[in-house]
Motif scaffolding. Structure first.
Motif, PDB file in Angstrom:
ATOM      1  N   HIS A 367       6.838  -4.973  -7.896  1.00 31.16           N
ATOM      2  CA  HIS A 367       6.934  -3.659  -7.384  1.00 31.16           C
ATOM      3  C   HIS A 367       5.682  -3.034  -7.857  1.00 31.16           C
ATOM      4  O   HIS A 367       5.124  -2.360  -6.750  1.00 31.16           O
ATOM      5  CB  HIS A 367       7.948  -2.817  -8.299  1.00 31.16           C
ATOM      6  N   GLN A 368       4.698  -3.108  -8.609  1.00 34.46           N
ATOM      7  CA  GLN A 368       3.510  -2.497  -8.877  1.00 34.46           C
ATOM      8  C   GLN A 368       2.638  -3.167  -7.643  1.00 34.46           C
ATOM      9  O   GLN A 368       1.662  -2.445  -7.142  1.00 34.46           O
ATOM     10  CB  GLN A 368       3.197  -3.023 -10.186  1.00 34.46           C
ATOM     11  N   ILE A 369       2.777  -4.338  -7.606  1.00 32.97           N
ATOM     12  CA  ILE A 369       1.723  -4.742  -6.558  1.00 32.97           C
ATOM     13  C   ILE A 369       2.017  -4.388  -5.149  1.00 32.97           C
ATOM     14  O   ILE A 369       0.961  -3.901  -4.521  1.00 32.97           O
ATOM     15  CB  ILE A 369       2.002  -6.599  -6.446  1.00 32.97           C
ATOM     16  N   LYS A 370       3.204  -4.226  -4.865  1.00 35.99           N
ATOM     17  CA  LYS A 370       3.695  -3.630  -3.550  1.00 35.99           C
ATOM     18  C   LYS A 370       3.462  -2.246  -3.596  1.00 35.99           C
ATOM     19  O   LYS A 370       2.515  -1.972  -2.481  1.00 35.99           O
ATOM     20  CB  LYS A 370       5.259  -3.772  -3.400  1.00 35.99           C
ATOM     21  N   GLU A 371       3.329  -1.363  -4.558  1.00 37.06           N
ATOM     22  CA  GLU A 371       3.071  -0.098  -4.388  1.00 37.06           C
ATOM     23  C   GLU A 371       1.655   0.387  -4.350  1.00 37.06           C
ATOM     24  O   GLU A 371       1.070   0.761  -3.618  1.00 37.06           O
ATOM     25  CB  GLU A 371       3.748   0.828  -5.672  1.00 37.06           C
ATOM     26  N   LYS A 372       0.831  -0.345  -5.614  1.00 41.15           N
ATOM     27  CA  LYS A 372      -0.424   0.002  -5.874  1.00 41.15           C
ATOM     28  C   LYS A 372      -1.371  -0.689  -4.914  1.00 41.15           C
ATOM     29  O   LYS A 372      -2.517   0.097  -4.592  1.00 41.15           O
ATOM     30  CB  LYS A 372      -0.871  -0.494  -7.286  1.00 41.15           C
ATOM     31  N   LEU A 373      -0.989  -1.695  -4.271  1.00 34.49           N
ATOM     32  CA  LEU A 373      -1.803  -2.393  -3.263  1.00 34.49           C
ATOM     33  C   LEU A 373      -1.493  -2.111  -1.896  1.00 34.49           C
ATOM     34  O   LEU A 373      -2.184  -2.491  -1.076  1.00 34.49           O
ATOM     35  CB  LEU A 373      -1.978  -3.748  -3.656  1.00 34.49           C
ATOM     36  N   ASP A 374      -0.356  -1.478  -1.648  1.00 30.89           N
ATOM     37  CA  ASP A 374       0.131  -0.932  -0.490  1.00 30.89           C
ATOM     38  C   ASP A 374       0.266  -2.362   0.261  1.00 30.89           C
ATOM     39  O   ASP A 374      -0.160  -2.512   1.569  1.00 30.89           O
ATOM     40  CB  ASP A 374      -0.694  -0.191   0.044  1.00 30.89           C
TER      41      ASP A 374
END
Lengths: 453, 453
Positions: A367-374
């Motif tokens: 989730h973080q990778i998807k969100e933070k790195l778009d």
């Protein structure tokens, strides 16, 4: 002068210690003997160190730990009886253990370290006494007396550089020195242990300190094998390998011992000989700084399972300065270490050990990778095995990649990933766990059986 | 409905524009025609856009720029004469150019953008007039009228999402629309250009906006080749490739056009057909979302030179959480972008474009890496070439790696590095620059010539 280290199974019984004695006296250069605590005599046996840990933990809980203490005394008594030694040494060991058990418990880690060190320390005393009873000039030397000073990190001590100079004076002593492995003393004079398997570290430090010509590490196998013997029966024994090769082979969890233990010997350029206490005439495996590469490009194959890969795709990723760094920052924030990060134009894959994750954590990271790195896409693949082909000079040998990849293709193994070119002495393939055995067998067949190069 | 875009060489002379007219009217679906500024007629010719830039720069320096203005007018006049058009259009173009040249110069970048856009804008007007003179229902539509609104970044505009909805209404117009490429209008009504080659972008945006069934991109080659024609004579033409394949192929600088220009069409799932104005009956290359993989695993081979690798070795590197992130931070601080970072147990290699470095910078970076990361060894290798093998489904094709590596081995090429497994549609090899040509030829031979799969 040689430093000789014996592991737990080499010292598990009186019979084994008799072998140790004959090995030591058969070569007058074997002047410093580093000993472990008595290990397992048979598969289901318990190591003395584990008995000591159980004893210490019970005591720390405020319970009566006499049962565990007796179990430890019993192991030493049985050894002394086998060796037909007088009972004095057993009394001495009992007294030492009882005194340790009465020690200060306000700092549980220090108490635990003190108890753990009792296995090696008393074994060294027993073995020194046994050597003396057999008329050999030998004496127990404690790390304190020898000046083996370490950092004050219980369970994870590191040697302090000033130790080496002090240890050098051990050369001047006459007779054989019996030295307990696994621990040193802090500047304040407290017992502090190395990480588990730490007798190898002690031997390596002493070899460096006395500038030994050889560090002999006696264990219970004839040699380091070129491949995991559970995959290939009676595999080739490696006669000689370099430190770098050893280190790469130990990468994927394939190691007869702690490869980091070698650092002190490595830094001093001292070769290490892995030998078998139960077959001392076998030449064993020699670990050296440099070797001639006469037996083909590959010296060994290591593999391990339990890896996963996180695939991240984002259009125009390679135009985004800082993308990789931000990704690694996320992993670091989660306390994760990774093995490899192969990258393409719009995607990057992170390979890491699966045991660092659970389902919840996995979801949070994705989730973080998807969100933070778009990221456009993030997906995880489980149950991968990594296979390392290791050998000095492999890189300069045209065709090694082709031979390896062809062998895998012929065995019907799909290569999920290739990483070659960072290290000069290794090549990594990722495959699905279910084909790991087949893949390793095919590579072994190619480089060790079929055609001599 | 099809959007058709013509590049500079397709519009460089009256003769070329006649070809464009026949191409457009031969298919009634070709309703929107995006045009570039007149390009080169012969190898040493100067593009109109370059004349305009020279003109603007001279004017900005406060000098008389009449000579350059006349050169631009001359190009258009020569086209109009070839096309037997009345002189009115040339007068109109001259008036437009003079007005632009008198424009506000307080913001030099904006002035430059205004001047640069004149090539496409006037060419569109000229071509619309020519179509009309030939009795075809056609008219010039400006980006302002159509609602192509972009960010206010001179020379690097990006389309604003609201444009797409507005552009959709172009569908309702009757006749053929002649639309200038390369620029849009900011919300304040200023001309802002895309990055160089931006007519491809305009075409792609329009294809998305009107939801075209096809975006035809006319250039001066029959197709995208499977390999660089300077390495292999008469290489295979690629009939169909996916967006992902196109993108991977363009990675190593091997591209008939701006691959990023495709993004708007790509997002809308509109296929792109690269065709040749000088040979419009050739099928060209179609770029699609998905394709059947019937011609073996590899669709194309791209390569580029000018890379270097920085090798960093540090004992116990893999135990050091944050090492990779710190390394990437150093590169980021120096403003460097990297291609790959293959890593081993104690080492990591960074591959990057050599042209980002000079000797001084190189020394500074190596020094920082050594100091900040306390590395044992840092060294740089120059003059590497990267070769990309690209093909959908390659990853699932057992043996592709083996075939590629064997072909290179047979050609006597040493593989410095392999990176496979991040992207599902590509595989990267690094080799020394001096063997790049031989390596590419060997791979082409293996996958396109020798054995059909």
């Amino acid at each position: 002068m040689k430093v000789v280290k014996f592991g737990g199974t080499s010292l598990a019984s009186g019979k084994q210690i008799q072998k140790v004695l004959s090995i030591v006296i058969s070569d007058p250069k074997r002047k410093i003997v580093v000993v472990s605590a008595p290990g397992k005599r048979f598969a289901d046996d318990t190591k003395v160190t584990d008995l000591l840990i159980a004893c210490a933990r019970k005591k720390l809980r405020g319970e009566d730990a006499t049962d565990w203490l007796e179990a430890v005394v019993e192991r030493f008594a049985s050894i002394a009886m086998d060796l037909e030694m007088s009972n004095d040494i057993v009394k001495e060991i009992r007294a030492d253990l009882e005194e340790r058990l009465r020690g200060y418990k306000g700092d549980p880690e220090r108490f635990l370290d003190h108890m753990k060190a009792a296995g090696e320390d008393n074994n060294a005393k027993l073995i020194a006494a046994y050597f003396q009873e057999r008329g050999i000039e030998a004496r127990y030397v404690s790390p304190k007396e020898a000046g083996l000073i370490v950092t004050d990190e219980p369970g994870n001590a590191r040697v302090l550089p000033e130790s080496y100079k002090r240890l050098y004076s051990l050369r001047e002593q006459s007779g054989i020195i019996i030295f307990p492995g696994f621990f040193g003393f802090s500047k304040n004079g407290d017992v502090v242990t190395f990480s588990r398997g730490g007798s190898d570290i002690t031997g390596s430090i002493l070899a460096n300190g006395v500038k030994a010509e050889l560090y002999e590490n006696f264990t219970d196998v004839d040699a380091v094998y070129a491949v995991n013997p559970t995959f290939v029966s009676h595999p080739t024994e490696i006669q000689e390998l370099t430190y770098r090769e050893m280190r790469e082979l130990s990468y994927a969890g394939f190691s007869v011992f702690h490869d980091e233990a070698l650092i002190p010997a490595f830094r001093a350029g001292i070769p290490v000989n892995i030998k078998n206490t139960n077959n001392p005439s076998a030449p064993g495996t020699k670990i050296v700084n440099e070797r001639e590469t006469k037996n083909g490009p590959v010296v060994g194959i290591a593999s391990d399972e339990g890896f996963c890969s996180i695939y991240i795709q984002k259009y125009l990723m390679n135009k985004e300065i800082g993308f990789g760094r931000k990704l690694l920052q996320i992993l670091e924030d989660f306390g994760l270490s990774y093995e490899h990060i192969p990258s393409g134009i719009d995607d990057v894959t992170v390979i890491l050990r699966e045991n660092q994750l659970n389902q919840e954590l996995e979801q949070a990271i994705l989730h973080q990778i998807k969100e933070k790195l778009d990221a456009d896409e993030v997906k995880i693949q489980h149950r991968l095995a990594l296979i390392m082909l290791v050998g000095e000079g492999m890189r300069r040998n045209i065709g090694t990649t082709a031979r390896a990849a062809s062998a895998l293709a012929k065995a019907g193994v799909n290569i999920e990933m290739v990483n070659q070119g960072s290290s000069e002495v290794s090549m990594m393939f990722a495959v699905k766990e279910e084909v790991e055995r087949r893949a390793v067998q095919a590579l072994y067949e190619e480089f060790f059986v079929s055609v001599p190069v």
